[in-house]
Design a protein around this motif. Structure first.
Motif, PDB file in Angstrom:
ATOM      1  N   VAL A 142       0.523  15.143 -33.162  1.00  0.00           N
ATOM      2  CA  VAL A 142       1.483  15.636 -34.158  1.00  0.00           C
ATOM      3  C   VAL A 142       2.551  16.526 -33.520  1.00  0.00           C
ATOM      4  N   VAL A 143       2.579  16.616 -32.212  1.00  0.00           N
ATOM      5  CA  VAL A 143       3.550  17.441 -31.503  1.00  0.00           C
ATOM      6  C   VAL A 143       4.969  16.999 -31.860  1.00  0.00           C
ATOM      7  N   THR A 144       5.893  17.952 -31.888  1.00  0.00           N
ATOM      8  CA  THR A 144       7.285  17.627 -32.193  1.00  0.00           C
ATOM      9  C   THR A 144       8.067  17.388 -30.902  1.00  0.00           C
ATOM     10  N   ASP A 204      -0.422  24.482 -27.290  1.00  0.00           N
ATOM     11  CA  ASP A 204      -1.693  23.963 -26.793  1.00  0.00           C
ATOM     12  C   ASP A 204      -1.565  22.497 -26.392  1.00  0.00           C
ATOM     13  N   PHE A 205      -1.399  22.250 -25.090  1.00  0.00           N
ATOM     14  CA  PHE A 205      -1.355  20.890 -24.554  1.00  0.00           C
ATOM     15  C   PHE A 205      -2.668  20.552 -23.848  1.00  0.00           C
ATOM     16  N   VAL A 206      -3.740  21.227 -24.287  1.00  0.00           N
ATOM     17  CA  VAL A 206      -5.104  20.894 -23.881  1.00  0.00           C
ATOM     18  C   VAL A 206      -5.803  20.179 -25.036  1.00  0.00           C
ATOM     19  N   GLY A 207      -5.626  20.738 -26.238  1.00  0.00           N
ATOM     20  CA  GLY A 207      -6.164  20.105 -27.443  1.00  0.00           C
ATOM     21  C   GLY A 207      -7.664  19.891 -27.402  1.00  0.00           C
ATOM     22  N   GLY A 208      -8.385  20.884 -26.864  1.00  0.00           N
ATOM     23  CA  GLY A 208      -9.841  20.731 -26.777  1.00  0.00           C
ATOM     24  C   GLY A 208     -10.253  19.642 -25.806  1.00  0.00           C
ATOM     25  N   ILE A 209      -9.367  19.315 -24.854  1.00  0.00           N
ATOM     26  CA  ILE A 209      -9.515  18.223 -23.880  1.00  0.00           C
ATOM     27  C   ILE A 209      -9.482  16.873 -24.623  1.00  0.00           C
ATOM     28  N   GLN A 262       5.218   6.464 -33.721  1.00  0.00           N
ATOM     29  CA  GLN A 262       5.785   7.762 -33.342  1.00  0.00           C
ATOM     30  C   GLN A 262       5.107   8.314 -32.099  1.00  0.00           C
ATOM     31  N   VAL A 263       3.788   8.127 -31.996  1.00  0.00           N
ATOM     32  CA  VAL A 263       3.071   8.593 -30.804  1.00  0.00           C
ATOM     33  C   VAL A 263       3.584   7.867 -29.566  1.00  0.00           C
ATOM     34  N   GLU A 264       3.767   6.563 -29.684  1.00  0.00           N
ATOM     35  CA  GLU A 264       4.295   5.786 -28.561  1.00  0.00           C
ATOM     36  C   GLU A 264       5.670   6.287 -28.138  1.00  0.00           C
ATOM     37  N   GLU A 265       6.517   6.558 -29.102  1.00  0.00           N
ATOM     38  CA  GLU A 265       7.865   7.046 -28.811  1.00  0.00           C
ATOM     39  C   GLU A 265       7.822   8.444 -28.191  1.00  0.00           C
ATOM     40  N   LYS A 266       6.940   9.294 -28.707  1.00  0.00           N
ATOM     41  CA  LYS A 266       6.800  10.642 -28.141  1.00  0.00           C
ATOM     42  C   LYS A 266       6.321  10.590 -26.698  1.00  0.00           C
ATOM     43  N   GLY A 314      -1.893  23.386 -36.082  1.00  0.00           N
ATOM     44  CA  GLY A 314      -1.080  22.350 -35.463  1.00  0.00           C
ATOM     45  C   GLY A 314      -1.188  22.400 -33.952  1.00  0.00           C
ATOM     46  N   THR A 315      -0.050  22.534 -33.289  1.00  0.00           N
ATOM     47  CA  THR A 315      -0.035  22.578 -31.823  1.00  0.00           C
ATOM     48  C   THR A 315      -0.210  23.989 -31.273  1.00  0.00           C
ATOM     49  N   MET A 316      -0.279  24.980 -32.139  1.00  0.00           N
ATOM     50  CA  MET A 316      -0.333  26.367 -31.696  1.00  0.00           C
ATOM     51  C   MET A 316      -1.757  26.922 -31.729  1.00  0.00           C
TER      52      MET A 316
END
Length: 384
Positions: free
Chosen positions: A360-362, A33-38, A291-295, A20-22
């Motif tokens: 998919v980040v919460t 991980d807020f890089v996500g493979g760029i 959901q992505v837009e809202e996030k 996931g995000t980890m």
């Protein structure tokens, strides 16, 4: 002693696994991980739908070449065409290759060589895509660039008008300049650009390598601005980490790309297509994109609440889950401090922190990231 060419400024982190995000390194430390493979792992690491699709395909067939009919290509191309302004798709292996295909298609269809791109853009590192890139530092050391490219300024329509000539084939843009500092195209400029292309019969090429496949809360970033590009390029999030790219074009361009005009040995192979179809099925769901837009909106709110009043922060901007924090000071040490606290983020240029969380980040993870950044940036503010 490494046998690798030193083409990357690597961090002192060796990744072992991810979920996931980890991301977990070889020492067992966990990172958000807020890089996500760029901007690649839009579904996070090891998403079960993608893992299952790749595993099942790997047990059946890997490669046959494009001499054969590949069912997965037809399936993926249909979805990409349905979700975009285009009608036909060419599959390759990367964003750079997708942009090379776009450049070739534009020149071949129009019979003209000149293409206008934008200063601070980034389109790749091959000779063609590098020439399209409006950054001198990318050109340095490689001799004379293709002379058929000139560079206008983002959100300045007059700078584009000044460069149009009888030899102009296309205008090539990004709706968000990710590598250029997370600079967002303005709606008025986009409208004027579309009108200009129609008036002069120019092709509009939109590079969606970083903004495509749901990153902005839309299937493609240009949808936020009401554009109707003739050619769209995608990669990165299209394969969630598996190497794949695609160029999407409108129906009238089909005649320029006939057998023998372009090709790719590995492009669209069964493994890649299995992954792409799993990614598209998951991301191109209306509720997922909403959901992505809202996030994205929530994340900018959290960042502005946490960091917006800090003297070191100049601007917080972005679109969807592609966000930049511009500072008045260099951010290299802030990137390192954030990593030490378990948050992976990217620099872009000397003064901008770029944030590319998986889609998919919460909400909890977005707030956690904002809190860590507030502590890190705030500590530097206190030290000044």
């Amino acid at each position: 002693m490494s046998s690798l060419f030193p083409t990357y400024q690597r961090w002192e982190v060796s990744a072992k696994s991810g979920k996931g995000t980890m991301l977990i390194d070889t020492n067992g430390k966990e990172y958000l991980d807020f890089v996500g493979g760029i901007a690649v792992c839009n579904l996070g690491h090891c998403h079960p739908n993608v893992v299952d699709a790749l595993t099942n395909q790997a047990q059946s067939l890997w490669h046959v070449s494009n001499l054969f009919q590949i069912e997965g290509q037809e399936q993926a191309a249909t979805v990409l065409a349905e979700q975009s302004s285009g009608d036909y798709v060419f599959f390759c292996n990367s964003g750079t290759e997708a942009n090379e295909a776009a450049i070739k298609l534009a020149r071949k269809f129009t019979g003209k060589n000149h293409i206008i791109s934008l200063a601070n853009s980034f389109h790749g590192r091959t000779l063609g895509s590098m020439a399209a890139t409006g950054q001198a530092k990318i050109h340095e050391g490689y001799g004379t660039m293709l002379s058929s490219f000139t560079y206008a300024d983002l959100n300045d329509i007059e700078s584009i008008k000044e460069q149009i000539s009888q030899e102009t084939a296309a205008i090539m843009i990004e709706v968000v300049q990710g590598e250029g500092g997370v600079r967002v195209m303005e709606a008025e400029f986009a409208s004027q650009l579309q009108e200009l292309c129609e008036q002069h019969e120019l092709l509009l090429i939109v590079d969606e390598v970083q903004t495509g496949i749901g990153r902005t809360g839309k299937a493609f970033g240009y949808e936020n601005l009401g554009l109707s590009p003739d050619i769209i390029t995608v990669a990165k999030g299209l394969g969630n980490g598996f190497p794949v790219g695609a160029m999407i074009g409108k129906e009238h361009l089909k005649s320029a790309f006939q057998p023998g005009s372009h090709g790719s040995t590995f492009g669209g192979n069964p493994l890649a297509m299995a992954v792409v179809n799993a990614v598209l099925e998951t991301i191109f769901d209306e509720s997922f994109l909403k959901q992505v837009e809202e996030k994205g909106n929530s994340f900018q709110t959290y960042l502005k609440q946490s960091l917006g009043e800090l003297p070191i922060v100049k601007d917080i901007r972005g679109l969807g889950l592609l966000v930049g924090i511009e500072c008045h000071e260099p951010v290299a040490d802030l990137i390192t401090k954030a990593r030490e606290q378990g948050l992976l983020v990217l620099p872009v240029g000397p003064n901008v922190i770029r944030l590319l969380p998986p889609l998919v980040v919460t909400d909890e993870e977005l707030q956690q990231a904002a809190k860590i950044l507030a502590q890190v940036v705030g500590s530097k503010t206190a030290a000044i």
